[in-house]
Design a protein around this motif. Structure first.
Motif, mmCIF file in Angstrom:
data_model
loop_
_atom_site.group_PDB
_atom_site.id
_atom_site.type_symbol
_atom_site.label_atom_id
_atom_site.label_comp_id
_atom_site.label_asym_id
_atom_site.label_seq_id
_atom_site.Cartn_x
_atom_site.Cartn_y
_atom_site.Cartn_z
ATOM 1 N N ASP A 66 0.823 -1.207 0.000
ATOM 2 C CA ASP A 66 0.000 0.000 0.000
ATOM 3 C C ASP A 66 0.862 1.263 0.000
ATOM 4 O O ASP A 66 0.444 2.310 -0.479
ATOM 5 C CB ASP A 66 -0.921 0.032 1.216
ATOM 6 C CG ASP A 66 -2.009 -1.021 1.146
ATOM 7 O OD1 ASP A 66 -2.301 -1.504 0.030
ATOM 8 O OD2 ASP A 66 -2.571 -1.360 2.198
ATOM 9 N N GLU A 67 2.078 1.170 0.533
ATOM 10 C CA GLU A 67 2.959 2.326 0.638
ATOM 11 C C GLU A 67 3.760 2.588 -0.627
ATOM 12 O O GLU A 67 4.222 3.697 -0.845
ATOM 13 C CB GLU A 67 3.928 2.168 1.820
ATOM 14 C CG GLU A 67 3.259 2.280 3.172
ATOM 15 C CD GLU A 67 2.577 0.978 3.591
ATOM 16 O OE1 GLU A 67 3.099 -0.100 3.254
ATOM 17 O OE2 GLU A 67 1.515 1.050 4.221
ATOM 18 N N GLY A 68 3.994 1.583 -1.446
ATOM 19 C CA GLY A 68 4.789 1.805 -2.649
ATOM 20 C C GLY A 68 5.236 0.527 -3.316
ATOM 21 O O GLY A 68 4.957 -0.580 -2.856
ATOM 22 N N ILE A 69 5.948 0.709 -4.414
ATOM 23 C CA ILE A 69 6.506 -0.397 -5.190
ATOM 24 C C ILE A 69 8.010 -0.366 -4.984
ATOM 25 O O ILE A 69 8.651 0.657 -5.244
ATOM 26 C CB ILE A 69 6.165 -0.240 -6.681
ATOM 27 C CG1 ILE A 69 4.648 -0.175 -6.868
ATOM 28 C CG2 ILE A 69 6.778 -1.371 -7.501
ATOM 29 C CD1 ILE A 69 4.225 0.319 -8.218
ATOM 30 N N GLU A 70 8.575 -1.455 -4.506
ATOM 31 C CA GLU A 70 10.011 -1.525 -4.268
ATOM 32 C C GLU A 70 10.673 -2.180 -5.475
ATOM 33 O O GLU A 70 10.371 -3.323 -5.821
ATOM 34 C CB GLU A 70 10.302 -2.336 -3.007
ATOM 35 C CG GLU A 70 11.751 -2.291 -2.606
ATOM 36 C CD GLU A 70 11.989 -3.006 -1.285
ATOM 37 O OE1 GLU A 70 12.903 -3.849 -1.248
ATOM 38 O OE2 GLU A 70 11.261 -2.727 -0.323
ATOM 39 N N LEU A 71 11.565 -1.419 -6.133
ATOM 40 C CA LEU A 71 12.272 -1.893 -7.318
ATOM 41 C C LEU A 71 13.760 -1.980 -7.044
ATOM 42 O O LEU A 71 14.331 -1.067 -6.425
ATOM 43 C CB LEU A 71 12.050 -0.936 -8.485
ATOM 44 C CG LEU A 71 10.618 -0.680 -8.923
ATOM 45 C CD1 LEU A 71 10.569 0.505 -9.858
ATOM 46 C CD2 LEU A 71 10.073 -1.907 -9.608
ATOM 47 N N CYS A 72 14.392 -3.025 -7.520
ATOM 48 C CA CYS A 72 15.838 -3.180 -7.400
ATOM 49 C C CYS A 72 16.432 -3.203 -8.810
ATOM 50 O O CYS A 72 15.993 -3.991 -9.654
ATOM 51 C CB CYS A 72 16.190 -4.476 -6.684
ATOM 52 S SG CYS A 72 15.578 -4.577 -4.996
ATOM 53 N N VAL A 73 17.389 -2.328 -9.059
ATOM 54 C CA VAL A 73 18.061 -2.285 -10.354
ATOM 55 C C VAL A 73 19.566 -2.356 -10.148
ATOM 56 O O VAL A 73 20.096 -1.839 -9.168
ATOM 57 C CB VAL A 73 17.691 -1.017 -11.159
ATOM 58 C CG1 VAL A 73 16.221 -1.016 -11.534
ATOM 59 C CG2 VAL A 73 18.029 0.247 -10.414
ATOM 60 N N SER A 74 20.251 -2.999 -11.087
ATOM 61 C CA SER A 74 21.700 -3.116 -10.966
ATOM 62 C C SER A 74 22.409 -1.841 -11.427
ATOM 63 O O SER A 74 23.561 -1.621 -11.074
ATOM 64 C CB SER A 74 22.215 -4.331 -11.750
ATOM 65 O OG SER A 74 21.864 -4.234 -13.110
ATOM 66 N N ALA A 75 21.728 -1.003 -12.189
ATOM 67 C CA ALA A 75 22.327 0.259 -12.654
ATOM 68 C C ALA A 75 22.638 1.160 -11.457
ATOM 69 O O ALA A 75 21.946 1.130 -10.438
ATOM 70 C CB ALA A 75 21.368 0.962 -13.608
ATOM 71 N N GLN A 76 23.672 1.947 -11.611
ATOM 72 C CA GLN A 76 24.085 2.867 -10.560
ATOM 73 C C GLN A 76 23.252 4.149 -10.607
ATOM 74 O O GLN A 76 22.716 4.520 -11.647
ATOM 75 C CB GLN A 76 25.564 3.221 -10.713
ATOM 76 C CG GLN A 76 26.486 2.026 -10.546
ATOM 77 C CD GLN A 76 26.386 1.422 -9.161
ATOM 78 O OE1 GLN A 76 26.381 2.113 -8.156
ATOM 79 N NE2 GLN A 76 26.304 0.100 -9.105
ATOM 80 N N ALA A 77 23.178 4.842 -9.469
ATOM 81 C CA ALA A 77 22.430 6.097 -9.359
ATOM 82 C C ALA A 77 23.315 7.266 -9.775
ATOM 83 O O ALA A 77 23.681 8.114 -8.974
ATOM 84 C CB ALA A 77 21.928 6.279 -7.932
ATOM 85 N N ARG A 78 23.659 7.299 -11.044
ATOM 86 C CA ARG A 78 24.450 8.414 -11.573
ATOM 87 C C ARG A 78 24.063 8.654 -13.031
ATOM 88 O O ARG A 78 23.772 7.713 -13.767
ATOM 89 C CB ARG A 78 25.946 8.165 -11.438
ATOM 90 C CG ARG A 78 26.454 7.015 -12.252
ATOM 91 C CD ARG A 78 27.998 6.946 -12.216
ATOM 92 N NE ARG A 78 28.408 5.783 -12.951
ATOM 93 C CZ ARG A 78 28.779 4.636 -12.410
ATOM 94 N NH1 ARG A 78 28.816 4.506 -11.107
ATOM 95 N NH2 ARG A 78 29.119 3.616 -13.159
ATOM 96 N N GLU A 79 24.016 9.901 -13.395
ATOM 97 C CA GLU A 79 23.736 10.327 -14.768
ATOM 98 C C GLU A 79 22.467 9.680 -15.337
ATOM 99 O O GLU A 79 22.391 9.369 -16.519
ATOM 100 C CB GLU A 79 24.935 10.046 -15.665
ATOM 101 C CG GLU A 79 26.173 10.823 -15.254
ATOM 102 C CD GLU A 79 27.365 10.566 -16.134
ATOM 103 O OE1 GLU A 79 27.196 10.106 -17.274
ATOM 104 O OE2 GLU A 79 28.486 10.829 -15.673
#
Length: 70
Positions: free
Chosen positions: A42-55
Protein backbone atom coordinates in the motif's frame (compact mmCIF):
# COMPACT_ATOMS: atom_id res chain seq x y z
CA UNK A 1 -3.05 10.69 4.53
CA UNK A 2 -0.96 8.24 2.53
CA UNK A 3 -1.30 8.10 -1.23
CA UNK A 4 -1.85 4.66 -2.73
CA UNK A 5 1.14 3.03 -4.44
CA UNK A 6 -0.72 2.87 -7.76
CA UNK A 7 -3.12 5.65 -8.69
CA UNK A 8 -5.19 6.23 -11.84
CA UNK A 9 -5.44 9.87 -12.92
CA UNK A 10 -8.37 10.58 -15.23
CA UNK A 11 -7.96 12.75 -18.31
CA UNK A 12 -8.85 16.41 -17.82
CA UNK A 13 -10.04 16.73 -21.41
CA UNK A 14 -10.69 14.61 -24.49
CA UNK A 15 -7.35 15.61 -25.99
CA UNK A 16 -5.33 14.73 -22.89
CA UNK A 17 -4.89 11.06 -22.05
CA UNK A 18 -5.32 9.48 -18.65
CA UNK A 19 -2.24 8.42 -16.71
CA UNK A 20 -1.12 6.10 -13.96
CA UNK A 21 1.05 7.31 -11.08
CA UNK A 22 3.38 4.78 -9.44
CA UNK A 23 4.94 5.53 -6.06
CA UNK A 24 8.31 3.74 -6.21
CA UNK A 25 11.21 3.17 -3.86
CA UNK A 26 14.27 2.29 -5.96
CA UNK A 27 17.33 0.43 -4.73
CA UNK A 28 20.10 1.10 -7.29
CA UNK A 29 23.36 -0.83 -7.57
CA UNK A 30 22.07 -4.24 -6.48
CA UNK A 31 23.37 -7.52 -7.82
CA UNK A 32 21.92 -8.49 -11.22
CA UNK A 33 20.48 -11.60 -9.49
CA UNK A 34 18.33 -9.36 -7.22
CA UNK A 35 17.11 -7.07 -10.02
CA UNK A 36 13.33 -6.77 -10.34
CA UNK A 37 10.20 -5.84 -8.43
CA UNK A 38 10.83 -6.78 -4.81
CA UNK A 39 7.46 -5.82 -3.32
CA UNK A 40 4.17 -4.08 -4.00
CA UNK A 41 2.50 -2.71 -0.87
CA UNK A 42 0.00 0.00 0.00
CA UNK A 43 2.96 2.33 0.64
CA UNK A 44 4.79 1.80 -2.65
CA UNK A 45 6.51 -0.40 -5.19
CA UNK A 46 10.01 -1.52 -4.27
CA UNK A 47 12.27 -1.89 -7.32
CA UNK A 48 15.84 -3.18 -7.40
CA UNK A 49 18.06 -2.28 -10.35
CA UNK A 50 21.70 -3.12 -10.97
CA UNK A 51 22.33 0.26 -12.65
CA UNK A 52 24.09 2.87 -10.56
CA UNK A 53 22.43 6.10 -9.36
CA UNK A 54 24.45 8.41 -11.57
CA UNK A 55 23.74 10.33 -14.77
CA UNK A 56 20.20 8.92 -14.95
CA UNK A 57 21.32 5.28 -15.29
CA UNK A 58 19.07 3.95 -12.50
CA UNK A 59 16.10 6.03 -13.70
CA UNK A 60 16.48 4.60 -17.21
CA UNK A 61 16.65 1.06 -15.79
CA UNK A 62 13.46 1.67 -13.80
CA UNK A 63 11.61 2.95 -16.90
CA UNK A 64 12.73 -0.10 -18.88
CA UNK A 65 11.72 -2.47 -16.08
CA UNK A 66 8.24 -0.97 -15.75
CA UNK A 67 7.77 -0.90 -19.53
CA UNK A 68 8.59 -4.62 -19.67
CA UNK A 69 6.03 -5.69 -17.04
CA UNK A 70 3.30 -7.88 -18.50
Amino acid sequence: MLQPAIRFIAAKSKTQGASIQLLCHVKPGVSAKREGIAAVTDEGIELCVSAQAREGEANKAVREMIAGVR
